[in-house]
Design an enzyme around this catalytic site. Structure first.
Site, PDB file in Angstrom:
ATOM      1  N   THR A 752       0.837  -1.206   0.000  1.00 47.46           N
ATOM      2  CA  THR A 752       0.000   0.000   0.000  1.00 47.46           C
ATOM      3  C   THR A 752       0.870   1.253   0.000  1.00 47.46           C
ATOM      4  OG1 THR A 752      -0.094  -0.058   2.407  1.00 47.46           O
ATOM      5  CG2 THR A 752      -1.890  -1.127   1.212  1.00 47.46           C
ATOM      6  N   CYS A 753       1.392   1.583  -1.160  1.00 44.05           N
ATOM      7  CA  CYS A 753       2.192   2.807  -1.313  1.00 44.05           C
ATOM      8  C   CYS A 753       1.527   3.666  -2.379  1.00 44.05           C
ATOM      9  CB  CYS A 753       3.631   2.478  -1.708  1.00 44.05           C
ATOM     10  SG  CYS A 753       4.660   3.957  -1.895  1.00 44.05           S
TER      11      CYS A 753
END
Length: 782
Positions: A752-753
């Site tokens: 989750t970037c």
């Protein structure tokens, strides 16, 4: 039958020739036919000879003195003519009229009368040195007119030798000219009389209406070898015509429209040439003389042939006039240097490149002496006019664009008068263009203005650092301008070396970044960081950038990168991550501010912020979101519980069940004028908006490396989902769409970037629909 002596100047003919003429007259009086002896006779009718194609030769015994009178080339003509005269006898062919001996005599007498007159006229000019015809035309040994040597072209058709009835109106003259020109176009060889339109009246004639279109076309048909001397062309339109080897001596071309008219190898001496102000393109003069011709102050004389002026008085014009000499040409000047006269006569930058300055300067360099003399006369007139600085100010640029260049710089008089004018011009340039971009330099600017600015910086070296914005622009355009000369580039490079050696500049170039990395500029490549601009506020701050970057930032496009430079403090490179470009430009480098703001106004991302965060309800948050778009990195983070809760409250009504509500979707379409757009166009806009909100949620703006505001991630993913529903074709693939969606929420083990997601989506949009991305994504994030 008598031979008329009207065309013969007996006062210049030697006695022996006079005796010959007398003898010829006597032969004619007594009946020249009696001297003709038939050697051969063929009794055949004329019709029979024409049918058979045969002819019976008849030789005529003429007195040898008469034969010797003719030129060798004319003896052949005489013999050929005589032997074709037939002595036709009666052959009892009914209805056929015979040619009698008396008719033969008349035919020969007429032939001889013509040639004797011509040969005697020719003899006058060849043997006695009689004065040439008007306008410098004389008759040579081959009966062809010539023009005096020197710098005068061989033109001017000879005057007609026989009088004909003249047309009575401009329309009749136009009809006659049309007939002659079309015959010439058809290949017919016209006589001098055919081409004689002296004293013609073409007033108010539009030549495009009487001639075929081919005469108005580029490289089209030419009006060649016509004599228009003493003719009237007042209020006529001769635009786009090409006159070659024509004579216009003493003609009046007043208020004539001659747009793009070409005069080549022609005699236009003593012409009143005041063409109409409606002339859009200047006429051209190629190898053409204009002695004592009055020329407008907006003419192009690049192909004119100048001769020494005579002592003629200036021409008289209605209302009076003031004139100066340009070689043997007259140039009209204003009676008084009023504001309108200054603009009309001197301001070619305001008058489509036309002025008396450009007219004089249009002459070839071989007439440098004549050009300098005319410019000195002009300067004397201006000096005598006692013009104020305010009156000269609008034409300073035009004046220096011509007078600050050779050959006029050789004149002490011109240099003395121009010095203060050039100083004021330079001061105005420094004041105007240090903080804004120079206009994109065209050929005129590159060849006439940039060299003057270089010369001014050379004289005032302190201005290089006090006005480094202007100085760097001048050097940039000198080094990149395709129309700049090698001399201009060499002088620009030399001046820049002086600039780099200045104590305020030199500390910034020895950091292994500048130019060729050793402190010297590398002009062999536009990618080298050769340019160094000093801050307008802090002498310790500078910007280092390449030729290409400087060019694009001065004249940006939607794809221009606004962070592709080094920001230096005390010579050291500092990060621009947390510096707002608009604040940097406003405070330190204002030369870029106007261009940056102009591009920023075309970015419409802020409209969505105003929809979601109205200033009435969420004023502080609205300002935080807008401020974040002005820099690449934000120090404000919205990951604390209070901020997360507040954002969730704001965005929840917009995302029922994680998708855009119909009402909010319609608000977006309305804000971006997409109500009637295609589904693909709507999808592209939503995709770019999703990219921007992904950036908001990343560590660069409101998130951190380990956390980000969930409401912003969810809203970005909802925008992307709607784009997929509208047009899956704009996505790289369904797999890529799924990957981006999983990364927004950390589903299926995805990393989750959102920073990675934002960069990936931005690259895709820039490749496939860049104009949409450029209209939305904030400049600082681009």
């Amino acid at each position: 039958m008598k031979i008329s002596s009207g065309a013969i100047n007996f006062s210049t003919i030697p006695n022996q020739v006079k005796k010959l003429i007398t003898s010829i007259r006597e032969h004619t009086k007594n009946g020249l036919a009696s001297k003709i002896t038939s050697v051969k006779n063929t009794h055949a009718s004329l019709n029979e000879k024409l049918k058979t194609g045969k002819s019976s030769s008849i030789e005529f015994a003429l007195p040898q003195k008469i034969k010797d009178f003719f030129q060798p080339k004319d003896k052949n003509t005489l013999n050929k003519t005589l032997i074709t005269v037939k002595n036709i006898k009666d052959t009892n062919n009914a209805g056929k009229k015979n040619i009698s001996a008396e008719d033969v005599s008349k035919m020969n007498a007429a032939f001889m009368r013509k040639h004797i007159a011509n040969q005697t006229c020719d003899y006058n000019y060849r043997m006695t040195g009689a004065a040439p015809l008007p306008g410098g035309v004389s008759v040579s040994a081959n009966n062809r007119p010539t023009v005096s040597e020197g710098r005068t072209p061989p033109v001017s058709p000879s005057l007609s030798l026989q009088a004909t009835s003249s047309p009575s109106s401009p329309a009749d003259w136009a009809k006659k000219l049309t007939d002659a020109v079309l015959r010439q176009k058809a290949g017919e060889t016209l006589t001098a009389a055919d081409r004689d339109f002296s004293n013609a009246d073409f007033r108010n004639i539009t030549f495009s209406k009487i001639l075929p279109p081919s005469f108005m076309e580029r490289d089209g048909d030419i009006i060649k070898g016509f004599n228009f001397s003493n003719s009237k062309f007042t209020y006529s339109d001769i635009s786009h015509l090409h006159f070659d080897e024509c004579r216009f001596t003493y003609s009046t071309l007043s208020d004539v429209v001659c747009s793009n008219t070409k005069f080549s190898n022609s005699d236009m001496n003593e012409v009143f040439l005041q063409y109409s102000i409606t002339t859009q393109q200047q006429p051209s003069f190629i190898d053409t003389t204009l002695k004592n011709t009055l020329i407008r102050h907006k003419a192009n004389l690049s192909g004119v042939i100048l001769n020494e002026p005579d002592n003629s008085s200036p021409p008289s014009v209605s209302g009076g006039g003031n004139f100066i000499r340009l070689g043997d040409i007259w140039l009209q000047m204003p009676l008084l240097w009023t504001e309108n006269a200054v603009d009309g006569f001197l301001n070619h930058e305001h008058n489509n490149g036309k002025s008396i300055l450009m007219t004089i300067d249009s002459l070839p360099d071989k007439y440098s002496q004549e050009k300098v003399q005319a410019m000195e006369d002009l300067v004397k007139s201006l000096r005598g006019g006692r013009l104020t600085e305010a009156c000269i100010r609008p034409v300073e640029s035009s004046l220096v664009s011509v007078l600050a260049h050779p050959p006029y710089t050789q004149s002490a008089l011109i240099r003395e008068w121009l010095g203060p004018v050039q100083e004021r011009f330079f001061a105005h340039q420094c004041q105007t263009y240090n903080d804004v971009p120079l206009p994109t330099p065209d050929t005129y600017y590159q060849q006439r203005i940039l060299p003057v600015l270089l010369d001014s910086f050379d004289r005032n070296s302190a201005a290089m650092t006090t006005h480094s914005g202007l100085f760097n622009q001048v050097i940039l355009h000198c080094m990149t301008g395709v129309d700049c000369t090698d001399g201009t580039r060499q002088k620009a490079a030399a001046l820049y070396e002086q600039y780099l050696a200045h104590p305020a500049v030199s500390p910034h170039i020895h950091n292994g970044l500048f130019g060729n990395y050793d402190g010297s500029p590398d002009w062999t490549t536009r990618a080298a960081d050769n340019f160094l601009l000093l801050s307008s506020q802090d002498s310790d701050t500078a910007m280092m950038l390449s030729t290409d970057t400087l060019l694009t930032m001065l004249n940006p496009t939607p794809d221009t990168a606004w962070d592709n430079f080094y920001l230096l403090r005390a010579g050291e490179n500092v990060s621009t991550a947390q510096i707002s470009p608009v604040e940097l430009f406003r405070h330190d480098f204002p030369v870029f501010l106007a261009a940056f703001n102009q591009q920023a106004t075309q970015r419409r991302f802020g409209e969505l912020i105003d929809i979601i965060l109205s200033t009435e309800e969420h004023g502080e948050l609205n300002q935080q979101f807008i401020a974040a778009t002005n820099q690449k990195h934000s120090t404000v983070k919205l990951i604390d519980d209070a901020s997360v809760s507040r954002l969730a409250t704001i965005f929840a009504p917009l995302l029922p069940e994680g998708k855009l509500s119909p009402a909010h979707y319609q608000h977006i379409l309305s804000a971006y004028h997409l109500t009637d757009a295609t589904p693909q166009k709507q999808a592209e806009t939503l995709f770019c908006l999703s990219t921007a909100f992904a950036r908001y949620s990343s560590s660069a703006i409101f998130g951190t490396e380990h956390d980000s505001p969930p409401a912003l991630r969810g809203y970005a993913e909802a925008l992307m989902q709607k784009a997929w529903e509208l047009s899956p074709a704009i996505f790289p693939s369904s797999e890529q769409f799924t990957d981006w969606s999983d990364r927004f929420h950390g589903l299926h083990g995805a990393f989750t970037c959102t920073s990675v997601v934002a960069d990936s989506m931005q690259r895709h949009a820039r490749k496939y629909f860049p104009s949409v991305l450029s209209s939305i994504l904030p400049l600082a994030w681009a």
